[in-house]
Scaffold this active site. Structure first.
Site, PDB file in Angstrom:
ATOM      1  N   GLY A  32      95.934  69.455  45.725  1.00 23.97           N
ATOM      2  CA  GLY A  32      96.458  68.173  46.166  1.00 23.97           C
ATOM      3  C   GLY A  32      97.537  67.921  45.585  1.00 23.97           C
ATOM      4  O   GLY A  32      98.686  68.597  45.953  1.00 23.97           O
ATOM      5  N   THR A  34      99.347  67.349  43.019  1.00 26.71           N
ATOM      6  CA  THR A  34      99.969  68.476  41.904  1.00 26.71           C
ATOM      7  C   THR A  34     100.690  69.488  42.751  1.00 26.71           C
ATOM      8  O   THR A  34     102.113  69.775  42.430  1.00 26.71           O
ATOM      9  CB  THR A  34      99.131  68.809  40.761  1.00 26.71           C
ATOM     10  OG1 THR A  34      98.263  67.963  40.371  1.00 26.71           O
ATOM     11  CG2 THR A  34      99.684  69.687  39.717  1.00 26.71           C
ATOM     12  N   ARG A  61      86.738  65.353  47.296  1.00 26.22           N
ATOM     13  CA  ARG A  61      85.798  65.448  46.223  1.00 26.22           C
ATOM     14  C   ARG A  61      85.307  66.548  45.638  1.00 26.22           C
ATOM     15  O   ARG A  61      85.183  66.931  44.644  1.00 26.22           O
ATOM     16  CB  ARG A  61      84.612  64.709  46.706  1.00 26.22           C
ATOM     17  CG  ARG A  61      84.519  63.260  46.828  1.00 26.22           C
ATOM     18  CD  ARG A  61      83.104  62.477  47.248  1.00 26.22           C
ATOM     19  NE  ARG A  61      83.071  61.080  46.871  1.00 26.22           N
ATOM     20  CZ  ARG A  61      81.997  60.510  46.783  1.00 26.22           C
ATOM     21  NH1 ARG A  61      80.720  61.125  46.737  1.00 26.22           N
ATOM     22  NH2 ARG A  61      82.017  59.305  46.504  1.00 26.22           N
ATOM     23  N   ASP A 120      86.375  60.702  38.165  1.00 25.73           N
ATOM     24  CA  ASP A 120      86.671  62.213  38.227  1.00 25.73           C
ATOM     25  C   ASP A 120      85.526  63.307  37.763  1.00 25.73           C
ATOM     26  O   ASP A 120      84.844  62.937  36.879  1.00 25.73           O
ATOM     27  CB  ASP A 120      87.664  62.411  37.216  1.00 25.73           C
ATOM     28  CG  ASP A 120      88.840  63.813  37.650  1.00 25.73           C
ATOM     29  OD1 ASP A 120      88.050  64.798  38.157  1.00 25.73           O
ATOM     30  OD2 ASP A 120      89.939  63.615  37.542  1.00 25.73           O
ATOM     31  N   LYS A 132      84.908  74.855  26.027  1.00 23.45           N
ATOM     32  CA  LYS A 132      83.995  75.514  25.638  1.00 23.45           C
ATOM     33  C   LYS A 132      84.211  77.052  25.121  1.00 23.45           C
ATOM     34  O   LYS A 132      83.809  77.882  24.451  1.00 23.45           O
ATOM     35  CB  LYS A 132      82.673  75.639  26.474  1.00 23.45           C
ATOM     36  CG  LYS A 132      81.336  76.633  26.083  1.00 23.45           C
ATOM     37  CD  LYS A 132      80.352  76.334  27.046  1.00 23.45           C
ATOM     38  CE  LYS A 132      79.215  77.307  26.590  1.00 23.45           C
ATOM     39  NZ  LYS A 132      78.123  76.958  27.430  1.00 23.45           N
ATOM     40  N   HIS A 263      90.976  38.140  -0.883  1.00 23.15           N
ATOM     41  CA  HIS A 263      89.600  38.431  -0.856  1.00 23.15           C
ATOM     42  C   HIS A 263      89.023  38.038   0.594  1.00 23.15           C
ATOM     43  O   HIS A 263      87.973  37.265   0.679  1.00 23.15           O
ATOM     44  CB  HIS A 263      88.739  38.092  -1.874  1.00 23.15           C
ATOM     45  CG  HIS A 263      89.160  38.592  -2.986  1.00 23.15           C
ATOM     46  ND1 HIS A 263      88.987  40.127  -3.359  1.00 23.15           N
ATOM     47  CD2 HIS A 263      89.299  38.156  -4.439  1.00 23.15           C
ATOM     48  CE1 HIS A 263      89.377  40.288  -4.182  1.00 23.15           C
ATOM     49  NE2 HIS A 263      89.507  39.398  -5.084  1.00 23.15           N
ATOM     50  N   ASN A 398      80.373  28.207   3.941  1.00 25.17           N
ATOM     51  CA  ASN A 398      80.830  26.955   4.392  1.00 25.17           C
ATOM     52  C   ASN A 398      82.467  26.425   3.965  1.00 25.17           C
ATOM     53  O   ASN A 398      82.427  26.692   2.747  1.00 25.17           O
ATOM     54  CB  ASN A 398      79.894  25.612   3.845  1.00 25.17           C
ATOM     55  CG  ASN A 398      78.537  25.959   4.297  1.00 25.17           C
ATOM     56  OD1 ASN A 398      78.378  25.785   5.578  1.00 25.17           O
ATOM     57  ND2 ASN A 398      77.512  25.859   3.242  1.00 25.17           N
TER      58      ASN A 398
END
Length: 497
Positions: A32, A34, A61, A120, A132, A263, A398
């Protein structure tokens, strides 16, 4: 290393990486845009479709989803060599991939059928495959890693530690990418997604949590979470909480402003003619609590301010910048942390509870102020009411804030009933010789009875700002009119727990 596959959306630095590969006689597969960019730069690259003998199809795709690609990434050297050779699969030693910009495009309100094209598929599949098999494949998903990769290519290869780090980063990237898509799709036509997934990087272990027996870490790359102290001790868990509280309020104030927090509650807030004046006024609201506090300032710190800061004990000082002379002066306070005030990073508020989380979002809104008393507030009272109302949003409920138009005078927070907060603020102010005469008060929620108003009026307060909405509003207003107190309803509650 003999073969690399380059396929990137963000082409930052890709030509330099490719040239380093060619210089070491490492072949390049690409596809593509790149491949086009490489060829235009005169860098030879073999198209993935030529390598797989299978054309790109379905408008791009399907192009890298092929056994010759995934086999090259997943093939274990010394284990799968025979089957790879049988099917003409070449081992891919380096994978460089970044993903379609789903996050960026999801902010453009595109129709779903257009946005879905920025999900993607091939990229994450290749990244996960290479990760992996990290012992044999180096996977690059971030242009910031290219300089390290170029050096590794020049010197003969990646170390096992580098490969594992890159694989870990790659899995982190695909996890974040999937989370973005999941949150978007789960949130279509909903204010919040059915499944809420978040990821924060840059994790750093802290010395301990709120207390020494608790463990803690901070995560984040921007905003307060991403800040590293310019000097002083390591930031603590409580420091981060207090800095967040101080900065959040300081960003709401105009001009020269100082917020002092202790605090997680403001203990002094002021605006002044200059930054030094605002700091001194804020500190003097409660100088005892200001000792060991976190201080946020809206404008740069000079030597005059540095001198005053160094005269007491401040845990953290955060400001847009510090002069060189101020930095040098404050080095004498070796434990004091100095932080640069970063741009705001709007985000959902997330709090853990047993078994899950609570998520809160504060949208932009316009409060509808209404004068509901017989007497309208004077111009000076209006300015004071504005300040009190900004501060009360960042005080624990409060909350009752006494203020004039430039500073808080008394602060009552964290009580189980509102009248005690009103009394506490008066008591605290009296300790430091401060009078409530001519102040106004802000209340984070409606007054259920007139008792809080009576305490404030007796102390000298002349105007009140509160959300309104109590079943006894008429009773409270009658008492206000009797006492000559001007009352403004905002219609918006600001509980903070």
């Amino acid at each position: 290393m003999t073969l690399a596959l380059l396929s990137v959306w963000d082409k930052t630095g890709i030509l330099d990486l490719a040239r380093a590969l060619i210089a070491k006689n490492i072949g390049i597969l690409s596809s593509g845009g790149t491949a086009k960019a490489l060829r235009e730069a005169g860098i030879p690259a073999k198209d993935v479709s030529d390598y797989t003998c299978f054309p790109e199809m379905m408008d791009g795709r399907v192009k890298t989803l092929h056994p010759k690609v995934h086999g090259g990434l997943l093939g274990r050297r010394g284990i799968d060599d025979e089957v790879m050779a049988k099917h003409g699969i070449e081992p891919i030693d380096i994978l460089c991939v970044n993903l379609y910009p789903f996050e960026e495009m999801s902010k453009k309100n595109l129709p779903l059928e257009e946005l879905i094209e920025f999900v993607d598929i091939g990229g994450p599949a290749m990244i996960r495959a290479a990760s992996k098999n990290y012992k044999d494949v180096a996977v690059l998903t971030d242009p910031s890693d290219y300089p390290m990769a170029i050096e590794a290519i020049k010197t003969g290869g990646f170390t096992p530690e580098q490969k594992l780090r890159l694989a870990t980063k790659a899995f982190t990237r695909t996890a974040a990418y999937d989370a973005l898509i999941s949150n978007y799709l789960n949130g279509i036509e909903k204010e919040f997604p059915d499944v809420y997934t978040v990821q924060f990087g840059n994790g750093r272990k802290l010395r301990y949590g709120e207390n020494p027996h608790q463990m803690a870490a901070v995560y984040g790359t921007s905003g307060i979470a991403g800040q590293v102290a310019l000097q002083g001790k390591e930031m603590s868990y409580n420091n981060y909480l207090d800095v967040h509280a101080a900065v959040s309020l300081c960003r709401e104030l105009d001009g020269f402003a100082t917020v002092i927090v202790k605090h997680n509650n403001p203990c002094g807030v002021a605006v002044g003619k200059n930054q030094l004046e605002s700091y001194l006024k804020a500190r003097d609201v409660d100088p005892v609590s200001a000792y060991g506090s976190v201080v946020a300032m809206s404008t740069p710190v000079d030597t005059e301010i540095a001198k005053e800061i160094c005269s007491t004990f401040v845990e953290v000082l955060i400001a847009p910048s510090f002069s060189d002379e101020a930095r040098e002066m404050m080095k004498t306070k070796q434990n004091m942390r100095l932080l640069l005030l970063p741009p705001a990073e709007p985000a959902d508020e997330i709090r853990t509870i047993d078994g899950g989380i609570l998520v809160q979002r504060t949208p932009a809104y316009i409060e509808d102020w209404k004068v509901v008393s017989k007497r309208a507030p004077t111009p000076d009272e209006v300015e004071a009411l504005k300040l009190a109302w900004k501060v009360v949003k960042y005080a624990k409920s409060n909350a009752i804030i006494y203020a004039n138009k430039t500073e808080t005078v008394g602060i009552g927070v964290g009580q189980m009933n509102r009248v005690d907060s009103a009394k506490l603020a008066v008591q605290k102010a009296a300790e430091f010789g401060r009078t409530m005469k001519g102040t106004v008060i802000g209340s984070d929620a409606f007054l259920p009875f007139s008792d809080t108003l009576e305490v404030a009026a007796a102390a000298g307060a002349t105007a009140l700002i509160q959300p309104g909405g109590s079943i006894r509003d008429a009773e409270v207003l009658a008492k206000a009119d009797e006492l000559g107190v001007a009352v403004v309803f905002t219609g918006t509650r600001h509980f903070r727990h």
